[in-house]
Design an enzyme around this catalytic site. Sequence first.
Site, PDB file in Angstrom:
ATOM      1  CG  HIS A 277      33.382 -89.180   5.795  1.00 44.96           C
ATOM      2  ND1 HIS A 277      33.564 -90.505   5.659  1.00 44.96           N
ATOM      3  CD2 HIS A 277      34.299 -88.631   5.419  1.00 44.96           C
ATOM      4  CE1 HIS A 277      34.835 -90.838   5.068  1.00 44.96           C
ATOM      5  NE2 HIS A 277      35.297 -89.520   5.008  1.00 44.96           N
TER       6      HIS A 277
ATOM      7  CG  ASN B  30      37.707 -86.981   8.972  1.00 44.71           C
ATOM      8  OD1 ASN B  30      37.548 -87.249  10.056  1.00 44.71           O
ATOM      9  ND2 ASN B  30      36.755 -87.610   7.941  1.00 44.71           N
TER      10      ASN B  30
ATOM     11  CD  GLU C  91      36.251 -87.408   1.854  1.00 41.43           C
ATOM     12  OE1 GLU C  91      37.412 -86.751   1.985  1.00 41.43           O
ATOM     13  OE2 GLU C  91      35.437 -87.735   2.524  1.00 41.43           O
TER      14      GLU C  91
ATOM     15  CE  LYS D 297      38.667 -90.670   7.156  1.00 35.32           C
ATOM     16  NZ  LYS D 297      38.876 -91.568   5.812  1.00 35.32           N
TER      17      LYS D 297
ATOM     18  CD  GLU E 198      35.515 -93.564   6.482  1.00 34.37           C
ATOM     19  OE1 GLU E 198      35.699 -92.869   7.696  1.00 34.37           O
ATOM     20  OE2 GLU E 198      36.517 -93.496   5.800  1.00 34.37           O
TER      21      GLU E 198
ATOM     22  CB  SER F  40      44.681 -91.437  -1.654  1.00 32.18           C
ATOM     23  OG  SER F  40      43.998 -92.613  -0.928  1.00 32.18           O
TER      24      SER F  40
ATOM     25  N   GLY G  11      41.544 -93.591   1.660  1.00 27.90           N
ATOM     26  CA  GLY G  11      42.377 -94.745   2.330  1.00 27.90           C
ATOM     27  C   GLY G  11      43.092 -95.766   1.471  1.00 27.90           C
TER      28      GLY G  11
HETATM   29  P1  13P Z   1      42.199 -90.583   3.169  1.00 26.81           P
HETATM   30  O1  13P Z   1      42.752 -89.059   3.220  1.00 26.81           O
HETATM   31  O2  13P Z   1      42.785 -91.326   4.309  1.00 26.81           O
HETATM   32  O3  13P Z   1      41.914 -91.274   1.777  1.00 26.81           O
HETATM   33  O4  13P Z   1      40.931 -90.014   3.647  1.00 26.81           O
HETATM   34  C1  13P Z   1      40.055 -89.032   2.933  1.00 26.81           C
HETATM   35  C2  13P Z   1      38.809 -89.209   4.002  1.00 26.81           C
HETATM   36  O5  13P Z   1      37.813 -89.757   3.750  1.00 26.81           O
HETATM   37  C3  13P Z   1      38.598 -87.479   4.385  1.00 26.81           C
HETATM   38  O6  13P Z   1      37.492 -87.460   5.101  1.00 26.81           O
END
Ligand code: 13P
Length: 255
Positions: free
Chosen positions: A97, A9, A169, A11, A99, A215, A175
């Site tokens: 997601h 992803n 997640e 983003k 976010e 992560s 992150g």
């Molecule tokens: P990270 O791998 O950067 O922690 O992000 C995970 C994520 O939100 C994937 O959709």
Amino acid sequence: MRKKIVAGNWKMNLTMQEGAALVAGIVDGLPVLSDNKHVVIASPFVHITQTAKQLEGKEYIYTGAQNCYQESAGAYTGEVSASMLKSAGVAYVILGHSERRQYFGETSEQLAARVHLVLNNGMKVIFCCGEPLEIRDAGTENAWVETQLREGLFHLPASQMEHVVIAYEPIWAIGTGRTASTEQAQQMHAHIRAVMADVYGADVAATVPILYGGSCKPSNAAELFACADVDGGLIGGAALKAEDFLGIVQAMVDA
Ligand code: 13P
């Protein structure tokens, strides 16, 4: 046997040129995949036709999208529909997601409608769930995740579950560099599968891949993917470098 999947992803990252270089690097170093081992690249909307073109004719690696709108078409400035994504070559769509839920106020009701549109347009859904830190600290994460799934996803009939992938997640791991432990990941994945079995029966529950996200990197992917109910990963930061992403893909292939 259920599929193992590693999905990147991106983003809101990378220019078109950077994206093209990254996909080329991934394609270059890709290990042998199979019908049971898939890779997905979910680039931003503007990248999608380019990504799809680069992946054309390649087996078991698919173009993904990070979202789509819950209406079929019309006056929704700035939004993108499921049929547009399908026509651009998308095979998997990430929905819900954290976010999107957090910064854009997406609700379970909207997500339930989006799930229908994605599936009805012949694509697969990667449905995200996961709890914030305060819920984990309160010890109520199982109920939190169960509610997200029952409200946003489990309205589907059993016949459509073969087109669904779930991604767990935990928000506190996204992150942050703070990965869930293998025990935490396995416990929640088993819980998700148990809830699914309650709704759809054990046979359906056994076939739906559940990915871990938060992560995940080459150094911890193998131990996470070795967990009985962890069927791969949804990768953020480490999906932005071909070498890192390929390291995680290799861990999935070897699992
Ligand atoms: P990270 O791998 O950067 O922690 O992000 C995970 C994520 O939100 C994937 O959709």
